[in-house]
Every structure is written in C-alpha cells, then in structure tokens.
Design a protein around this motif. Sequence first.
Motif, PDB file in Angstrom:
ATOM      1  N   ARG A   1       9.531   0.061  -9.349  1.00 57.94           N
ATOM      2  CA  ARG A   1       9.128   1.297  -8.670  1.00 57.94           C
ATOM      3  C   ARG A   1       7.710   1.185  -8.101  1.00 57.94           C
ATOM      4  N   VAL A   2       6.803   0.596  -8.872  1.00 59.13           N
ATOM      5  CA  VAL A   2       5.423   0.429  -8.413  1.00 59.13           C
ATOM      6  C   VAL A   2       5.384  -0.452  -7.171  1.00 59.13           C
ATOM      7  N   VAL A   3       6.124  -1.540  -7.208  1.00 55.45           N
ATOM      8  CA  VAL A   3       6.154  -2.469  -6.070  1.00 55.45           C
ATOM      9  C   VAL A   3       6.743  -1.774  -4.843  1.00 55.45           C
ATOM     10  N   ARG A   4       7.840  -1.048  -5.040  1.00 52.86           N
ATOM     11  CA  ARG A   4       8.454  -0.343  -3.908  1.00 52.86           C
ATOM     12  C   ARG A   4       7.483   0.672  -3.313  1.00 52.86           C
ATOM     13  N   ARG A   5       6.776   1.393  -4.185  1.00 52.44           N
ATOM     14  CA  ARG A   5       5.834   2.410  -3.708  1.00 52.44           C
ATOM     15  C   ARG A   5       4.693   1.753  -2.920  1.00 52.44           C
ATOM     16  N   ALA A   6       4.172   0.673  -3.452  1.00 51.46           N
ATOM     17  CA  ALA A   6       3.090  -0.041  -2.756  1.00 51.46           C
ATOM     18  C   ALA A   6       3.573  -0.564  -1.404  1.00 51.46           C
ATOM     19  N   ALA A   7       4.778  -1.104  -1.378  1.00 56.14           N
ATOM     20  CA  ALA A   7       5.332  -1.636  -0.132  1.00 56.14           C
ATOM     21  C   ALA A   7       5.578  -0.521   0.880  1.00 56.14           C
ATOM     22  N   GLU A   8       5.884   0.666   0.408  1.00 53.53           N
ATOM     23  CA  GLU A   8       6.101   1.800   1.311  1.00 53.53           C
ATOM     24  C   GLU A   8       4.780   2.332   1.862  1.00 53.53           C
ATOM     25  N   LEU A   9       3.739   2.324   1.046  1.00 52.00           N
ATOM     26  CA  LEU A   9       2.456   2.872   1.483  1.00 52.00           C
ATOM     27  C   LEU A   9       1.795   2.014   2.557  1.00 52.00           C
ATOM     28  N   LEU A  10       1.927   0.709   2.432  1.00 55.18           N
ATOM     29  CA  LEU A  10       1.250  -0.178   3.379  1.00 55.18           C
ATOM     30  C   LEU A  10       1.794  -0.053   4.796  1.00 55.18           C
ATOM     31  N   PRO A  11       3.102  -0.243   5.016  1.00 52.51           N
ATOM     32  CA  PRO A  11       3.590  -0.116   6.393  1.00 52.51           C
ATOM     33  C   PRO A  11       3.985   1.319   6.750  1.00 52.51           C
ATOM     34  N   GLY A  12       4.045   2.199   5.752  1.00 57.55           N
ATOM     35  CA  GLY A  12       4.407   3.581   6.017  1.00 57.55           C
ATOM     36  C   GLY A  12       5.895   3.832   6.166  1.00 57.55           C
TER      37      GLY A  12
ATOM     38  N   THR B   1      10.165  -7.334  -1.474  1.00 53.76           N
ATOM     39  CA  THR B   1       9.354  -6.127  -1.583  1.00 53.76           C
ATOM     40  C   THR B   1       7.946  -6.471  -2.079  1.00 53.76           C
ATOM     41  N   ARG B   2       7.852  -7.391  -3.051  1.00 53.20           N
ATOM     42  CA  ARG B   2       6.542  -7.808  -3.564  1.00 53.20           C
ATOM     43  C   ARG B   2       5.730  -8.468  -2.453  1.00 53.20           C
ATOM     44  N   ALA B   3       6.359  -9.253  -1.625  1.00 48.13           N
ATOM     45  CA  ALA B   3       5.651  -9.910  -0.522  1.00 48.13           C
ATOM     46  C   ALA B   3       5.100  -8.874   0.448  1.00 48.13           C
ATOM     47  N   LYS B   4       5.887  -7.844   0.730  1.00 47.14           N
ATOM     48  CA  LYS B   4       5.423  -6.772   1.617  1.00 47.14           C
ATOM     49  C   LYS B   4       4.217  -6.054   1.027  1.00 47.14           C
TER      50      LYS B   4
ATOM     51  N   PRO C   1      14.447  -0.909   1.877  1.00 51.70           N
ATOM     52  CA  PRO C   1      15.845  -0.679   1.499  1.00 51.70           C
ATOM     53  C   PRO C   1      16.022  -0.775  -0.020  1.00 51.70           C
ATOM     54  N   VAL C   2      16.877   0.048  -0.574  1.00 53.04           N
ATOM     55  CA  VAL C   2      17.111   0.087  -2.013  1.00 53.04           C
ATOM     56  C   VAL C   2      17.608  -1.258  -2.538  1.00 53.04           C
ATOM     57  N   ASP C   3      18.423  -1.950  -1.755  1.00 52.00           N
ATOM     58  CA  ASP C   3      18.999  -3.222  -2.205  1.00 52.00           C
ATOM     59  C   ASP C   3      18.148  -4.435  -1.839  1.00 52.00           C
ATOM     60  N   GLU C   4      16.941  -4.196  -1.338  1.00 50.65           N
ATOM     61  CA  GLU C   4      16.062  -5.309  -0.965  1.00 50.65           C
ATOM     62  C   GLU C   4      15.651  -6.086  -2.218  1.00 50.65           C
ATOM     63  N   PRO C   5      15.695  -7.408  -2.170  1.00 53.52           N
ATOM     64  CA  PRO C   5      15.281  -8.204  -3.333  1.00 53.52           C
ATOM     65  C   PRO C   5      13.827  -7.927  -3.693  1.00 53.52           C
ATOM     66  N   LEU C   6      13.534  -7.911  -4.988  1.00 55.16           N
ATOM     67  CA  LEU C   6      12.188  -7.621  -5.468  1.00 55.16           C
ATOM     68  C   LEU C   6      11.162  -8.580  -4.871  1.00 55.16           C
TER      69      LEU C   6
ATOM     70  N   GLN D   1       4.112  -5.269 -15.742  1.00 54.37           N
ATOM     71  CA  GLN D   1       5.455  -5.852 -15.681  1.00 54.37           C
ATOM     72  C   GLN D   1       6.242  -5.683 -16.982  1.00 54.37           C
ATOM     73  N   ARG D   2       5.641  -5.058 -18.000  1.00 55.25           N
ATOM     74  CA  ARG D   2       6.347  -4.888 -19.279  1.00 55.25           C
ATOM     75  C   ARG D   2       7.690  -4.205 -19.111  1.00 55.25           C
ATOM     76  N   ASP D   3       7.720  -3.194 -18.287  1.00 57.40           N
ATOM     77  CA  ASP D   3       8.960  -2.467 -18.019  1.00 57.40           C
ATOM     78  C   ASP D   3       9.419  -2.834 -16.615  1.00 57.40           C
ATOM     79  N   PRO D   4      10.453  -3.664 -16.503  1.00 53.23           N
ATOM     80  CA  PRO D   4      10.893  -4.141 -15.187  1.00 53.23           C
ATOM     81  C   PRO D   4      11.218  -3.025 -14.195  1.00 53.23           C
ATOM     82  N   GLU D   5      11.811  -1.941 -14.663  1.00 49.41           N
ATOM     83  CA  GLU D   5      12.157  -0.847 -13.744  1.00 49.41           C
ATOM     84  C   GLU D   5      10.910  -0.127 -13.249  1.00 49.41           C
ATOM     85  N   ASP D   6       9.954   0.102 -14.131  1.00 51.21           N
ATOM     86  CA  ASP D   6       8.688   0.701 -13.692  1.00 51.21           C
ATOM     87  C   ASP D   6       7.991  -0.211 -12.697  1.00 51.21           C
ATOM     88  N   PHE D   7       7.985  -1.489 -12.977  1.00 55.17           N
ATOM     89  CA  PHE D   7       7.345  -2.448 -12.075  1.00 55.17           C
ATOM     90  C   PHE D   7       8.015  -2.422 -10.708  1.00 55.17           C
TER      91      PHE D   7
END
Length: 79
Positions: free
Chosen positions: A50-61, A73-76, A65-70, A42-48
């Motif tokens: 991206r990591v969260v978005r990628r993880a959320a994309e991998l799980l449900p496939g 996305t973290r919950a997903k 959405p780009v404007d989805e609240p973090l 979490q040191r770099d909020p933007e990297d974090f």
Amino acid sequence: MPEDRARFDAAYELALASARESLDLTELFRTLEHWRRTALIQRDPEDFRRVVRRAAELLPGQASPVDEPLAVTRAKAGM
C-alpha cells in the motif's frame, strides 16, 4: 524483502569499505539506518504494498493498476 538482499549486501559492503578506508563510521551507520527503516516498513507485506502504491501514485499523479507487479510499482516510486 528477498529481492532487496542483494541491494543491501552491495550497499553494506560499499559503506564498510568506505569506513575501513576513512576510519569514519558515519556512512556505515547511515546505510544501516536506511536499511533498518526499509526492513521495518517491509515487515507487513500488504502495508508495504500500500505504501509503495501510494508513493507511486503521488509522484506521477495517477493510480497504478491493481494487478501491476510490485517491482514495477516500486520502480515508479523510486523505492
């Protein structure tokens, strides 16, 4: 992240209570290591983000959405 402070405090208190009762520091060290890694990522909020978005994309496939609240996305992603 500020929203993780309460979760860390609760996990730390639980692990500390367990260590006091069992006189075994293993769970306390596991808890601290988990949160150390969480803080590092979490040191770099933007990297974090991206990591969260990628993880959320991998799980449900499917992409989040780009404007989805973090928080959503973290919950997903289970993060």
